[in-house]
Enzyme design. Structure first.
Site, PDB file in Angstrom:
ATOM      1  N   GLY A 293       0.877  -1.186   0.021  1.00  0.00           N
ATOM      2  CA  GLY A 293      -0.200  -0.128  -0.090  1.00  0.00           C
ATOM      3  C   GLY A 293       0.924   1.188  -0.034  1.00  0.00           C
ATOM      4  O   GLY A 293       2.191   1.268   0.242  1.00  0.00           O
TER       5      GLY A 293
ATOM      6  N   GLN B  47       3.159   9.808   1.472  1.00  0.00           N
ATOM      7  CA  GLN B  47       4.385   9.495   1.657  1.00  0.00           C
ATOM      8  C   GLN B  47       5.394   9.828   0.598  1.00  0.00           C
ATOM      9  O   GLN B  47       6.579   9.590   0.826  1.00  0.00           O
ATOM     10  CB  GLN B  47       4.256   7.665   1.874  1.00  0.00           C
ATOM     11  CG  GLN B  47       3.299   7.105   3.148  1.00  0.00           C
ATOM     12  CD  GLN B  47       3.157   5.723   2.701  1.00  0.00           C
ATOM     13  OE1 GLN B  47       2.357   5.149   2.412  1.00  0.00           O
ATOM     14  NE2 GLN B  47       4.396   5.341   3.646  1.00  0.00           N
TER      15      GLN B  47
ATOM     16  N   CYS C 252       5.772  -0.152   7.596  1.00  0.00           N
ATOM     17  CA  CYS C 252       5.633   1.145   7.017  1.00  0.00           C
ATOM     18  C   CYS C 252       6.848   1.532   6.115  1.00  0.00           C
ATOM     19  O   CYS C 252       7.774   1.584   6.572  1.00  0.00           O
ATOM     20  CB  CYS C 252       5.025   2.051   7.839  1.00  0.00           C
ATOM     21  SG  CYS C 252       4.442   3.696   6.924  1.00  0.00           S
ATOM     22  N   LEU C 253       6.628   1.868   4.933  1.00  0.00           N
ATOM     23  CA  LEU C 253       7.552   2.139   4.174  1.00  0.00           C
ATOM     24  C   LEU C 253       8.142   3.629   4.562  1.00  0.00           C
ATOM     25  O   LEU C 253       9.483   3.785   4.323  1.00  0.00           O
ATOM     26  CB  LEU C 253       7.190   2.391   2.644  1.00  0.00           C
ATOM     27  CG  LEU C 253       6.703   1.089   1.921  1.00  0.00           C
ATOM     28  CD1 LEU C 253       6.147   1.224   0.624  1.00  0.00           C
ATOM     29  CD2 LEU C 253       8.014   0.215   1.735  1.00  0.00           C
TER      30      LEU C 253
ATOM     31  N   HIS D 122      -4.563   1.259   7.321  1.00  0.00           N
ATOM     32  CA  HIS D 122      -3.272   1.757   7.525  1.00  0.00           C
ATOM     33  C   HIS D 122      -2.892   3.018   6.456  1.00  0.00           C
ATOM     34  O   HIS D 122      -2.561   4.111   7.074  1.00  0.00           O
ATOM     35  CB  HIS D 122      -2.242   0.884   7.369  1.00  0.00           C
ATOM     36  CG  HIS D 122      -0.788   1.309   7.199  1.00  0.00           C
ATOM     37  ND1 HIS D 122       0.267   0.504   8.143  1.00  0.00           N
ATOM     38  CD2 HIS D 122      -0.017   1.896   6.448  1.00  0.00           C
ATOM     39  CE1 HIS D 122       1.486   0.951   7.706  1.00  0.00           C
ATOM     40  NE2 HIS D 122       1.258   1.929   6.904  1.00  0.00           N
ATOM     41  N   GLU D 123      -3.583   2.834   5.356  1.00  0.00           N
ATOM     42  CA  GLU D 123      -3.500   3.951   4.286  1.00  0.00           C
ATOM     43  C   GLU D 123      -4.411   5.045   4.637  1.00  0.00           C
ATOM     44  O   GLU D 123      -3.731   6.210   4.542  1.00  0.00           O
ATOM     45  CB  GLU D 123      -3.836   3.376   2.931  1.00  0.00           C
ATOM     46  CG  GLU D 123      -2.916   2.219   2.539  1.00  0.00           C
ATOM     47  CD  GLU D 123      -1.450   2.348   2.601  1.00  0.00           C
ATOM     48  OE1 GLU D 123      -1.086   3.438   2.740  1.00  0.00           O
ATOM     49  OE2 GLU D 123      -0.471   1.311   2.957  1.00  0.00           O
TER      50      GLU D 123
ATOM     51  N   HIS E  44      -2.699   7.335   7.174  1.00  0.00           N
ATOM     52  CA  HIS E  44      -1.793   8.248   6.513  1.00  0.00           C
ATOM     53  C   HIS E  44      -2.349   9.667   6.191  1.00  0.00           C
ATOM     54  O   HIS E  44      -1.742  10.603   5.914  1.00  0.00           O
ATOM     55  CB  HIS E  44      -0.814   7.546   5.170  1.00  0.00           C
ATOM     56  CG  HIS E  44       0.045   6.885   5.699  1.00  0.00           C
ATOM     57  ND1 HIS E  44       1.316   7.161   6.497  1.00  0.00           N
ATOM     58  CD2 HIS E  44       0.463   5.356   5.365  1.00  0.00           C
ATOM     59  CE1 HIS E  44       2.086   6.333   6.467  1.00  0.00           C
ATOM     60  NE2 HIS E  44       1.574   5.052   6.023  1.00  0.00           N
TER      61      HIS E  44
END
Ligand code: GNR
Ligand code: NI
Length: 172
Positions: free
Chosen positions: A46, A51, A94-95, A136-137, A140
């Site tokens: 995702g 991000q 998480c990236l 999660h997205e 963000h």
């Protein structure tokens, strides 16, 4: 198409709520293409626009496993309209918080309203890994990281670790 740079703490953008998209136009569709390219390259399941430094309410995801048919999904202005009472826990990463993994508890199922790439309103119910990922997205887009769901001590320890590692990488 282009792979974009993924930001990490202490970049203040990660803590800011994203803006709603006023119109799903070619600029948004190009952003989405770049986000998929960036996500698959990482690789991740995702990615939220913030991000890659674009504070707009746009997320992409693909939870298909290796060898499975890809199932890319882009959601514009996503909002959770229903959550199950049943909870699910998963060890998230998480990236934007590299090399940190910890267990987060979230609703097991969520219903999400969003615009598709044609600007058409859609609703969809997510379960399992898809439910974890979409929440999660959406977090963000509200300036929330998965480590914000942990206790203060853990969150601060993880943040320190990420910031220290980024500094070292810069010096090297
Ligand atoms: O690639 C990712 N894996 C992942 C694993 C468990 C829970 C959430 C995720 S999302 C993450 C990519 C990312 O940082 N998206 O914002
Ligand atoms: Ni993330």
């Amino acid at each position: 198409m282009a792979i974009r740079k993924i930001i990490t703490p202490p970049d203040p953008l990660l803590k800011k709520p994203s803006m709603l998209v006023a119109e799903v136009d070619d600029t948004i569709r190009e952003l989405v293409r770049d986000m998929f390219e960036t996500m698959y390259d990482a690789p991740g399941i995702g990615l939220a626009a913030v991000q890659v430094g674009v504070p707009l309410s746009v997320i992409v995801m693909d939870t298909s496993g290796e060898g499975e048919e890809p199932r890319p999904l882009a959601l514009i202005n996503p909002e959770v309209v229903w959550t199950s009472d049943e909870q699910r826990e998963y060890e998230e990463g998480c990236l934007s918080v590299p090399e940190v993994y910890d267990t987060v508890v979230r609703p097991a199922e969520v219903r999400v309203r969003y615009l598709d790439l044609d600007g058409k309103e859609q609703e969809r119910t997510f379960s399992g890994m898809d439910a974890t990922c979409v929440q999660h997205e959406i977090d963000h887009t509200k300036g929330i990281l998965f480590i914000d769901h942990l206790g203060r001590l853990k969150r601060e320890r993880y943040l320190k670790k990420v910031i220290k590692k980024a500094k070292q990488a810069q010096e090297a």
